[in-house]
Design a protein around this motif. Structure first.
Motif, short mmCIF file in Angstrom:
data_model
loop_
_atom_site.label_atom_id
_atom_site.label_comp_id
_atom_site.label_asym_id
_atom_site.label_seq_id
_atom_site.Cartn_x
_atom_site.Cartn_y
_atom_site.Cartn_z
N PHE A 6 0.84 -1.43 0.12
CA PHE A 6 0.02 0.02 -0.09
C PHE A 6 0.94 1.43 -0.06
O PHE A 6 0.63 2.30 -0.81
CB PHE A 6 -0.71 0.02 1.16
N GLY A 7 2.10 1.40 0.92
CA GLY A 7 2.76 2.53 0.74
C GLY A 7 3.50 2.80 -0.33
O GLY A 7 3.31 3.83 -0.95
N PRO A 31 -5.29 -7.60 3.97
CA PRO A 31 -6.50 -7.77 4.75
C PRO A 31 -7.36 -8.88 4.43
O PRO A 31 -8.16 -9.49 5.40
CB PRO A 31 -7.41 -6.42 4.77
N LEU A 32 -7.20 -9.32 3.16
CA LEU A 32 -7.99 -10.62 2.66
C LEU A 32 -7.31 -11.76 2.75
O LEU A 32 -7.74 -12.80 2.24
CB LEU A 32 -8.68 -10.21 1.42
N PRO A 34 -4.93 2.24 5.69
CA PRO A 34 -5.12 3.41 5.58
C PRO A 34 -4.18 4.53 6.00
O PRO A 34 -3.79 5.56 5.36
CB PRO A 34 -6.54 3.73 6.41
N ALA A 35 -3.39 3.91 7.35
CA ALA A 35 -2.24 4.75 7.58
C ALA A 35 -0.98 4.89 6.41
O ALA A 35 -0.41 5.77 6.30
CB ALA A 35 -1.74 4.00 8.80
N ALA A 36 -0.76 3.56 5.81
CA ALA A 36 0.15 3.64 4.98
C ALA A 36 -0.13 4.37 3.70
O ALA A 36 0.78 4.98 3.26
CB ALA A 36 0.39 2.07 4.48
N ILE A 37 -1.34 4.42 3.25
CA ILE A 37 -1.92 5.27 2.13
C ILE A 37 -1.79 6.81 2.48
O ILE A 37 -1.21 7.45 1.65
CB ILE A 37 -3.29 4.78 1.86
N HIS A 58 -13.68 -2.99 2.21
CA HIS A 58 -12.68 -4.00 1.70
C HIS A 58 -12.93 -4.15 0.12
O HIS A 58 -11.76 -4.01 -0.50
CB HIS A 58 -12.65 -5.37 2.40
N VAL A 59 -14.13 -4.08 -0.14
CA VAL A 59 -13.90 -4.39 -1.74
C VAL A 59 -13.57 -2.95 -2.42
O VAL A 59 -12.92 -3.15 -3.40
CB VAL A 59 -15.73 -4.55 -2.16
N PHE A 60 -13.86 -1.72 -1.79
CA PHE A 60 -13.50 -0.57 -2.40
C PHE A 60 -11.88 -0.43 -2.34
O PHE A 60 -11.66 0.07 -3.49
CB PHE A 60 -14.15 0.72 -1.48
N PHE A 61 -11.27 -0.78 -1.49
CA PHE A 61 -9.83 -0.79 -1.51
C PHE A 61 -9.01 -1.88 -2.32
O PHE A 61 -7.84 -1.76 -2.51
CB PHE A 61 -9.29 -0.58 -0.11
N LEU A 62 -9.66 -2.85 -2.70
CA LEU A 62 -9.26 -3.59 -3.70
C LEU A 62 -8.53 -3.17 -5.05
O LEU A 62 -9.08 -2.07 -5.54
CB LEU A 62 -10.23 -4.97 -4.16
N ILE A 63 -7.52 -3.68 -5.62
CA ILE A 63 -6.98 -3.24 -6.69
C ILE A 63 -7.67 -3.83 -8.17
O ILE A 63 -7.59 -5.03 -8.28
CB ILE A 63 -5.55 -3.40 -6.80
#
Length: 473
Positions: free
Chosen positions: A60-61, A89-90, A362-365, A425-430
Motif C-alpha cells: 500500500f505504501g 486484509p483478505l 489506511p495509515a500507509a496510504i 474492503h471491496v472498495f480498497f481492492l485493486i
C-alpha cells in the motif's frame, strides 16, 4: 531559405524529436543534452537533471507513493521482490479456501503500466548506503535523490524462531497457501490416518495463537468451514466436532478496540463455536500440540497470529529503532540525519497524541501521499509539513453476519458492521476484475456455505489407516 539539399535549415520535426528524446531519457535515467541540429555545442542547453525517486516495496505504501508522483517531474524506480501488489486484509480468505490468490493480488507492472515515469524492477534489496545515497539490489546499484522505504513487516515469534515451521503466520500468499494446505489436510488425515479417537481429536483441533484481527478472522472462518462447508463431505469423521481454540495472552481479544467491542467479539466467536481463551500465554509448540504454562493441548494444526516485526531494511539506515525494529522517523516521516530518506507503513514508528500511528493500510496510504507532497515541496524549495494521521476507523470481521467496527464516535457490531466491512474492503481492492470476483465469491459462499478454493497442494497422505466410522449425533 533552402540549402543545397533543398530542405530548410531547421528540420520541421526537430522540436518533437527533442521532446521524445527527453522523455526517453527521463524514463531510463540518463541525462540528455538537447538542442537543434546545426547549432554549435556552446549554444546547446546543459543536461537536465531529473530527480530520481527510488521506492522499495509494492504494498500500500509504495504503490500509493508512486501513484501520488504520477504527474511529478521525477523518474521513479520501484523495487519489490514480488511481482504483485497484495491486499493483505483478505489473506485469511485465501488461507481458509474462500478466495483464490489472484483475486486479492495484482501485478505491479499492470497497475503502473500507464504511468510513464515509473520503472518496476523485480529485485531484492541487499544494502543501503545513506551517506552515498545509493541502494544495492539484485538488479544492480542505484543512486537516488529521494528514497522511500515501504517494506512492511514480517512475523515475530518473540525469540522462538523455531516455532515458525510449526505454526505458520499470515503475511504473504505463500503463507496463506501453506495454511490452507494444513487446514484441509488435517481433515483428510483425520479421515484416513487416525486409528484412535485421541489421534482423530488431535487432527481435528485447530489452535490459533493471537487474538488480534487476524486471529479472530481465522478462528471465526475456520469454525464456519468445519460446521458448514465440509460438514457432510466425510464418511468416517464428523467435521462439526472440530475444536477451534483461540489463545490470547492478555485479558481480552481485539485489544486495540474498546472493551465493549472486545466483549461483543468474544460472544460472537463463541456463538460460532470457537473456544476463546484469554490470559493464555503459549510457552511451547511442537508437532503434537502447544503448551500453555503447565497445561498441554494436543493439536496437529497451530496457526500464528500473535506478533509482527519490522522488515530488516531499517537496520541499514543507522537510525534509532523501536523494540519491533521499526524506524523512529521525524514528524515529516524522514529518517533523522537523512531528510532525503523516508520510511512509511509498517516499517515506520511515529507517535501521535501519545500513541503510535497504527500499522494499517489506511495509515500507509496517507503516509505515502503525504511523503509524495513533501518531496514536491522540497523540490520547489518549500518547507515540509509534518504528517498527521486521520483515523477513519477500523473494522474486523468475525464470521457470517458478525463483525465489529470502531468508527470513532460510533461503534458497531453484528450485521451492520459486517456489511460495512464488506463494502470498505471491496472498495480498497485493486482493479475492477478483483472487486467483481470477490463480491461474486462472497455472494456464492453466503448463499451456499461453499468455499471455491478447497485445493490441497503438496504430497498426499502416505499412510492410509481406515478406522471405524464415528457415531454421529
Amino acid at each position: 531559405m533552402k540549402g543545397a539539399s533543398g530542405r530548410t535549415g531547421r528540420p520541421k520535426h526537430a522540436p518533437r524529436r527533442a521532446r521524445f528524446a527527453q522523455r526517453r531519457a527521463d524514463e531510463h535515467g540518463s541525462p540528455i543534452t538537447f538542442g537543434e541540429p546545426g547549432r554549435s555545442p556552446k549554444s546547446r542547453k546543459e543536461p537536465v537533471h531529473v530527480p530520481h525517486v527510488v521506492i522499495v516495496g509494492g504494498g500500500f505504501g509504495g504503490l500509493y507513493a508512486a501513484k501520488a508522483l504520477r504527474n511529478a517531474p521525477v523518474r521513479i524506480t520501484l523495487l519489490d521482490r514480488k511481482n504483485h501488489h497484495l491486499f493483505q486484509p483478505l489473506l485469511y480468505q485465501v488461507a481458509t479456501a474462500g478466495l483464490n490468490p489472484a483475486e486479492i493480488a495484482a501485478p505491479i507492472r499492470r497497475v503502473l503500466r500507464d504511468q510513464r515515469n515509473v520503472q518496476v524492477l523485480l529485485a531484492e534489496v541487499t544494502g543501503i548506503d545513506p551517506d552515498e545515497r545509493t541502494i544495492s539490489s539484485t538488479a544492480g546499484t542505484f543512486g537516488y535523490d529521494f528514497l522511500i522505504l515501504a517494506t512492511g513487516a514480517s512475523h515475530s515469534y518473540f525469540g522462538h524462531d523455531d516455532w515458525e515451521a510449526l505454526a505458520p503466520g499470515l503475511k504473504s500468499l505463500e503463507d496463506a497457501l501453506e495454511i490452507r494446505r494444513r487446514v484441509l489436510l488435517a481433515f483428510e488425515k483425520a479421515e484416513c490416518c487416525a486409528p484412535t479417537p485421541e489421534e482423530r481429536a488431535a487432527w481435528l483441533t485447530f489452535v490459533i495463537v493471537g487474538g488480534g484481527p487476524t486471529g479472530v478472522e481465522l478462528a471465526g472462518t475456520l469454525a464456519e468451514v468445519a460446521h458448514h462447508t465440509v460438514a457432510n463431505d466425510f464418511r468416517v469423521i464428523d467435521p462439526t466436532a472440530a475444536r477451534i481454540v483461540l489463545l490470547e495472552g492478555i485479558d481480552r481479544v481485539l485489544p486495540t478496540y474498546s472493551e465493549l467491542l472486545s466483549a461483543r467479539a468474544k460472544r460472537q466467536l463463541e456463538r460460532l463455536g470457537v473456544e476463546v481463551r484469554t490470559n493464555a500465554k503459549v510457552t511451547g509448540i511442537d508437532p503434537e500440540g502447544v503448551s500453555i504454562g503447565e497445561e498441554r493441548l494436543a493439536a496437529k494444526t497451530v496457526l500464528w497470529a500473535a506478533g509482527v516485526r519490522a522488515s530488516p531494511l531499517g537496520q541499514w539506515l543507522g537510525a534509532p529503532l523501536d523494540r519491533a525494529g521499526r524506524v523512529k522517523v521525524t514528524p515529516d516521516l524522514s529518517v533523522p540525519g537523512h531528510p532525503e530518506v523516508f520510511v512509511i507503513g509498517d516499517l515506520a514508528f511515529l507517535e501521535q497524541d501519545g500513541r503510535p500511528v497504527p500499522g494499517l493500510a489506511p495509515a500507509a496510504i496517507q503516509e505515502a501521499r503525504h511523503t509524495a507532497r513533501n518531496i514536491l515541496r522540497t523540490m520547489k524549495g518549500e518547507p515540509r509539513r509534518p504528517f498527521r494521521y486521520v483515523d477513519k476507523g477500523s473494522l474486523a470481521t468475525i464470521g457470517r453476519n458478525a463483525a465489529v467496527a470502531d468508527l470513532g464516535r460510533v461503534e458497531l457490531s453484528g450485521f451492520v458492521a459486517w456489511v460495512a466491512w464488506i463494502l470498505i474492503h471491496v472498495f480498497f481492492l485493486i482493479g475492477f476484475r478483483n472487486r467483481f470476483l470477490v463480491l461474486f465469491e462472497w455472494a456464492f459462499s453466503y448463499l451456499t456455505y461453499e468455499r471455491a478454493a478447497r485445493l490441497i497442494t503438496g504430497a498426499p497422505p502416505s499412510k492410509v489407516v481406515l478406522p471405524e466410522p464415528a457415531s454421529r449425533r
